[in-house]
Design a protein around this motif. Structure first.
Motif, short mmCIF file in Angstrom:
data_model
loop_
_atom_site.label_atom_id
_atom_site.label_comp_id
_atom_site.label_asym_id
_atom_site.label_seq_id
_atom_site.Cartn_x
_atom_site.Cartn_y
_atom_site.Cartn_z
N TYR A 180 0.84 -1.21 0.00
CA TYR A 180 0.00 0.00 0.00
C TYR A 180 0.87 1.26 0.00
O TYR A 180 0.56 2.24 -0.68
CB TYR A 180 -0.93 -0.03 1.21
N SER A 181 2.00 1.21 0.70
CA SER A 181 2.85 2.41 0.78
C SER A 181 3.50 2.73 -0.56
O SER A 181 4.05 3.80 -0.75
CB SER A 181 3.91 2.24 1.87
N CYS A 182 3.45 1.79 -1.50
CA CYS A 182 4.05 2.05 -2.82
C CYS A 182 3.10 2.79 -3.77
O CYS A 182 3.48 3.15 -4.87
CB CYS A 182 4.44 0.73 -3.49
N PHE A 183 1.85 2.97 -3.36
CA PHE A 183 0.90 3.70 -4.22
C PHE A 183 1.23 5.18 -4.12
O PHE A 183 0.84 5.87 -3.19
CB PHE A 183 -0.55 3.39 -3.78
N ASP A 184 1.98 5.67 -5.10
CA ASP A 184 2.52 7.03 -4.99
C ASP A 184 1.76 8.08 -5.78
O ASP A 184 1.92 9.27 -5.57
CB ASP A 184 4.00 7.04 -5.39
N LYS A 185 0.93 7.66 -6.74
CA LYS A 185 0.13 8.67 -7.47
C LYS A 185 -1.23 8.76 -6.78
O LYS A 185 -1.93 7.74 -6.65
CB LYS A 185 -0.08 8.24 -8.93
N ASP B 123 -5.10 10.86 6.07
CA ASP B 123 -5.63 11.96 5.26
C ASP B 123 -4.53 12.97 4.96
O ASP B 123 -4.40 13.46 3.84
CB ASP B 123 -6.78 12.64 5.99
N GLU B 124 -3.74 13.26 6.00
CA GLU B 124 -2.66 14.24 5.79
C GLU B 124 -1.65 13.73 4.77
O GLU B 124 -1.20 14.43 3.88
CB GLU B 124 -1.95 14.52 7.13
N ARG B 125 -1.30 12.44 4.91
CA ARG B 125 -0.31 11.85 3.99
C ARG B 125 -0.85 11.88 2.55
O ARG B 125 -0.15 12.26 1.62
CB ARG B 125 -0.03 10.40 4.42
N LEU B 126 -2.11 11.52 2.39
CA LEU B 126 -2.68 11.45 1.04
C LEU B 126 -2.87 12.86 0.46
O LEU B 126 -2.75 13.05 -0.75
CB LEU B 126 -4.00 10.68 1.04
N ASP B 127 -3.16 13.84 1.32
CA ASP B 127 -3.26 15.23 0.82
C ASP B 127 -1.92 15.66 0.25
O ASP B 127 -1.83 16.29 -0.81
CB ASP B 127 -3.64 16.17 1.97
N PHE B 128 -0.87 15.27 0.96
CA PHE B 128 0.48 15.64 0.51
C PHE B 128 0.76 14.96 -0.84
O PHE B 128 1.24 15.60 -1.78
CB PHE B 128 1.49 15.18 1.58
N SER B 129 0.45 13.67 -0.95
CA SER B 129 0.70 12.95 -2.21
C SER B 129 -0.13 13.53 -3.35
O SER B 129 0.28 13.50 -4.51
CB SER B 129 0.35 11.47 -2.06
N THR B 130 -1.33 14.04 -3.01
CA THR B 130 -2.18 14.65 -4.05
C THR B 130 -1.48 15.86 -4.65
O THR B 130 -1.41 16.02 -5.89
CB THR B 130 -3.54 15.09 -3.44
N VAL B 131 -0.96 16.71 -3.77
CA VAL B 131 -0.27 17.92 -4.24
C VAL B 131 0.92 17.50 -5.11
O VAL B 131 1.16 18.06 -6.19
CB VAL B 131 0.22 18.75 -3.03
N HIS B 132 1.60 16.49 -4.66
CA HIS B 132 2.77 16.01 -5.38
C HIS B 132 2.39 15.51 -6.77
O HIS B 132 3.03 15.84 -7.77
CB HIS B 132 3.39 14.86 -4.56
N THR B 133 1.32 14.75 -6.85
CA THR B 133 0.87 14.20 -8.15
C THR B 133 0.43 15.34 -9.08
O THR B 133 0.77 15.34 -10.28
CB THR B 133 -0.31 13.22 -7.92
N GLU B 134 -0.31 16.31 -8.53
CA GLU B 134 -0.78 17.43 -9.37
C GLU B 134 0.41 18.20 -9.93
O GLU B 134 0.44 18.55 -11.12
CB GLU B 134 -1.66 18.37 -8.54
#
Ligand SMILES: Nc1ncnc2c1ncn2[C@@H]1O[C@H](COP(=O)(O)OP(=O)(O)OP(=O)(O)O)[C@@H](O)[C@H]1O
Length: 814
Positions: free
Chosen positions: A485-490, A792-803
């Motif tokens: 699960y931790s490898c899901f980076d996008k 939620d915080e971690r995924l918010d960060f990854s969202t910004v990164h993907t965008e």
């Protein structure tokens, strides 16, 4: 038949405190060995000479379950005699029923002496027997409550007399077979735990009070009976089953039933009341693409995957894509997936895309399959050492399902466990390695995987800590799942609300996700309650609210609601209501009465998920509960309407009618069902758009009183009325008019912030939702989970990164 050693046992203690066992000689109580073990007693008069009763050790927790109607009330003169006799029959030791009153002139006298001697010993039992009446009296505070006015029917009285006459000379009840009447069996089928029954009964009281249903409906007796099939028809129905199986194995049957239907890959209907997407249309040639109506966030998701697909098609060997599509309920995840499906289809790459979900209902909404079926994984997890390879059958199935796929979608991922992810990855890796596909050393053997859902909706059933984001790992599979699960980076997050049209309601739902509702939010919810007399009530018989469905945490409320709704439907539309029993056989023969009673006590979970009885009527809203075809669960959870019923050819020309309901002897030979979504299934002899539902078969085992086992084969239509759903089945659906039940159940799993959010987020706004009754405010002011807050915080960060990654012009196709 009880041995002399059990002379002092009453019926209750006989069945609860002792059990039957095969006894060898050494088991006699006078042997030395038995002095250490439990006490055993042989039966009297050579009744089952090789068996006896073993006395359970003290402190056991065996509970009795009484089959049939409730015991009589103790506070009404007319019931008093029956009450006293019944209580003595249960609590006083007797061999002949006449023993109950021997030595006394009247029943009253016998009762008084019995109570003098034993009242204290049995006071808990006696009180519990009346508990149901206390509750029902209090909860409805009305005289006309169904059970409060309970009069033993004439039939019941006769039945008791018959039992007494059925004693033989020794006072032994002659044949157990004779003890069960049809009514007993029906009663046993309907039996529920006391707290479940109370939950359902009180839910209905509120529905009656609010004017949603009447207590009783009159049916038109002149409605003609449905036609019976011929033997030839039956042959044809079998052929239809094969055609459906064929469709199922191709992976397409029913298109989703989202109300606006824009999730459909077959059409582009207008979008009433929804703001148009702000972006310019896409580059699709000719026909407008579903992609064009997506909003900016949905497009980002779509375009990233499409870009990866282009790179794959061009042979650029892009890096493995492990992506998460997340967003609150109603932000259009399902629609985004359906747009992506269309793109794969237009590019001729549909077979490379597998759409799966963790639940049957969610799978139907994206025209997919459950992830378990797709991967040939049993619900309880892997079995046996060789589980990755599987049996020959499973291996072939996996090869066919997984072999062609390069992109896998798993929807409603909040219900996926870490174990599931790890096992799935191992299976997919195994299949791909057999096919020599590239991706060695990568999870999922290099397959691209998209996890879709909202972690604020239901977590894995009965184990929230198994959720993908939860740090706790029990066992090595879970640890591996966590690593994967931790490898899901996008990560793409959908925020724009597409379902809810009421801003105030949306604010409330947003706060509910994090347990931060304000006092005003709670007041808004109280303002929607139907049990508060001053609240305005919608017209439940009007054209809009008559379509409302109930979401409730408990099956007991769901079943009762469906029963009332179907009756209302039949009374209003002058149509016949059929009660269809399952057809049970053992070795091809009908079951004996005893066997039927054993089956009747089983819950649907233990009867192959096929109900003892199903009620159907023409025009009734219904939901398919199992696979229409056994190979795939494409239709499980599909909602629709019953449009035709054909009775079994063995059915009587004049079936019995009880309370206006036609009691069939067999399940119908076919029910014609129109799914709310479109179906591309075409069957010769069946009107377009209809699916024939032929009784499904299942087998299960029963244990008889003598300890022997029987395999029972059951045939039943896998349908249920579709006017009420439990909250799990509501997940993923958009419901136009909805009544939500959030009452705290007094047993079993409680309501939690996840279920409250799922239930309330099905509706578009305050105008189309009502609460059946009260709720616990704590669910609205408590964060559902600390681990989820961090995630939620971690995924918010990854969202910004993907965008940022996408906006900087990075592409797989570069
Ligand atoms: N781009 C869009 N334009 C118009 N309507 C949309 C769009 N996307 C979604 N909708 C509508 O919004 C509603 C919710 O969409 P959908 O079911 O896809 O949401 P969801 O995120 O999957 O919800 P849930 O998490 O509850 O399953 C549906 O009625 C759908 O038709």
């Amino acid at each position: 038949m009880r041995g002399d050693g059990l002379e002092d046992y009453n019926i209750l203690s006989y069945f609860c405190d002792t059990y039957e066992q095969h006894l060898s000689k050494s088991h006699d109580n006078d042997s030395e060995e038995s002095a250490r073990a439990s006490v055993r007693h042989r039966y009297k008069d050579d009744f089952r000479p090789k068996h006896g009763r073993v006395v359970r050790l003290e402190g056991h927790e065996t509970m009795p379950q009484f089959v049939g109607r409730w015991f009589p009330r103790n506070d009404r003169t007319e019931d008093r005699l029956l009450y006293k006799l019944m209580m003595m029959a249960v609590l006083k030791p007797w061999r002949k029923l006449s023993d109950l009153v021997v030595g006394f002139r009247t029943v009253d006298e016998a009762w008084d002496v019995f109570m003098d001697q034993s009242a204290q010993k049995f006071d808990m039992f006696l009180e519990n027997v009346q508990y149901f009446y206390h509750c029902s009296d209090q909860s409805a505070s009305r005289q006309e409550k169904e059970y409060a006015t309970y009069e033993p029917a004439e039939k019941d009285k006769q039945h008791i007399e018959v039992d007494i006459e059925d004693e033989d000379d020794n006072g032994v009840i002659v044949a157990e077979e004779a003890l069960w009447t049809e009514e007993d069996i029906l009663g046993a089928q309907e039996i529920e735990k006391g707290h479940e029954e109370r939950f359902g009964v009180t839910a209905m009281e509120h529905a009656f009070d609010a004017g949603i249903f009447q207590r009783h409906y009159e049916f038109d007796p002149s409605v003609p009976l449905a036609k019976r099939c011929t033997a030839l028809d039956k042959v044809q129905y079998e052929e239809w089953v094969d055609v459906l199986k064929d469709y199922a194995s191709k992976g397409v049957v029913v298109v989703n039933d989202n109300l606006d239907d824009i999730g459909s890959v077959n059409g582009h209907p207008s979008l009433p009341g929804v703001e148009p997407a702000t972006d310019p249309p896409g580059t699709g040639e000719g026909e407008p693409r579903l992609r064009d109506i997506l909003n900016t966030e949905q497009k980002l998701f779509h375009d990233i995957v499409e870009d990866h697909l282009h790179a794959t098609v061009r042979g650029l060997k892009p890096t493995q894509m492990l992506m998460i599509l997340r967003g609150p309920g109603g932000t259009g995840k399902t629609v985004a997936i359906n747009a992506l499906t269309e793109t794969f289809k237009n590019m001729g790459f549909e077979p490379q895309l597998a759409k799966t979900a963790t639940s049957g209902v969610a799978a139907t909404l994206i025209s997919g399959r459950t992830v378990h079926t797709w991967a040939g994984l049993s619900i309880g997890g892997p079995r046996g050492e060789n589980w990755v390879e599987g049996s020959v059958y499973t291996a072939q199935k996996r090869l066919a399902n997984i072999g062609p796929v390069e992109y896998l979608i798993i929807d409603e991922v909040s219900m996926a466990t870490k174990d599931l992810l790890a096992n799935l990855s191992d299976i997919v890796t195994h299949v791909r390695s057999k096919l020599d596909k590239p991706g060695e050393g990568l999870y999922f053997g290099g397959m691209n995987v998209i996890l879709c859902g909202d972690f604020h909706q239901f977590p894995p059933v009965a184990n929230g800590e198994a959720a993908l984001y939860h740090p706790k790992c029990t066992g090595k599979h879970a640890q591996k799942g966590q690593e994967i699960y931790s490898c899901f980076d996008k990560v793409v997050t959908l925020r724009q609300q597409m379902r809810v049209r009421d801003k105030r309601w949306q604010e409330l739902l947003d706060r509910l996700r994090t347990g931060s509702c304000t006092r005003e939010d709670i007041e808004v919810l109280h303002g929607l309650r139907l049990d508060i007399p001053d609240n305005p009530k919608p017209d439940f018989q009007g054209p809009e609210w008559s379509k409302a469905v109930l979401i409730t945490p408990r099956n007991s409320a769901r079943k009762r609601w469906n029963a009332s709704a179907v009756r209302q439907h039949c009374a209003v539309n002058k149509t016949r209501l059929y009660s269809c029993p399952a057809e049970d056989t053992a070795k091809g023969s009908p079951l004996s009465t005893n066997q039927r009673m054993s089956v009747a006590k089983k819950t649907t979970k233990h009867t192959g998920n096929l109900a003892h009885r199903v009620e159907v009527a023409i025009g009734m809203k219904a939901m398919v509960l199992l696979n229409i075809a056994t190979e795939a669960d494409l239709a499980n959870g599909t909602r629709g309407v019953v449009e035709g019923i054909v009775l079994d050819d063995r059915e009587d020309a004049n079936p019995t009618v009880v309370d206006g309901v036609t009691m069939l002897k067999y399940p119908p030979a076919a029910v014609f069902f129109r799914p709310s979504g479109k179906t591309n299934v075409k069957i010769d002899g069946v009107e377009d758009g209809l699916l024939p539902i032929i009784p499904t078969e299942a087998s299960f085992t029963i244990v008889l009183t003598d300890g022997s086992r029987r395999t029972v084969n059951r045939r039943q239509v896998a349908l249920t009325p579709g006017y009420a759903f439990t909250d799990y089945k509501g997940q993923g659906q958009t419901l136009e008019y909805v009544i939500v039940d959030m009452e705290k159940p007094c047993g079993g799993p409680d309501i939690n912030p996840f279920s409250a959010y799922v239930a309330l987020s099905r509706s578009r706004g305050r105008g189309t939702i009502r609460l059946l009754r009260g709720f616990e405010e704590k669910h609205f002011v408590t964060h559902p989970s600390a681990a989820l807050r961090e995630e939620d915080e971690r995924l918010d960060f990854s969202t910004v990164h993907t965008e940022r990654w996408w906006n900087e012009g990075r592409r797989y196709t570069m």
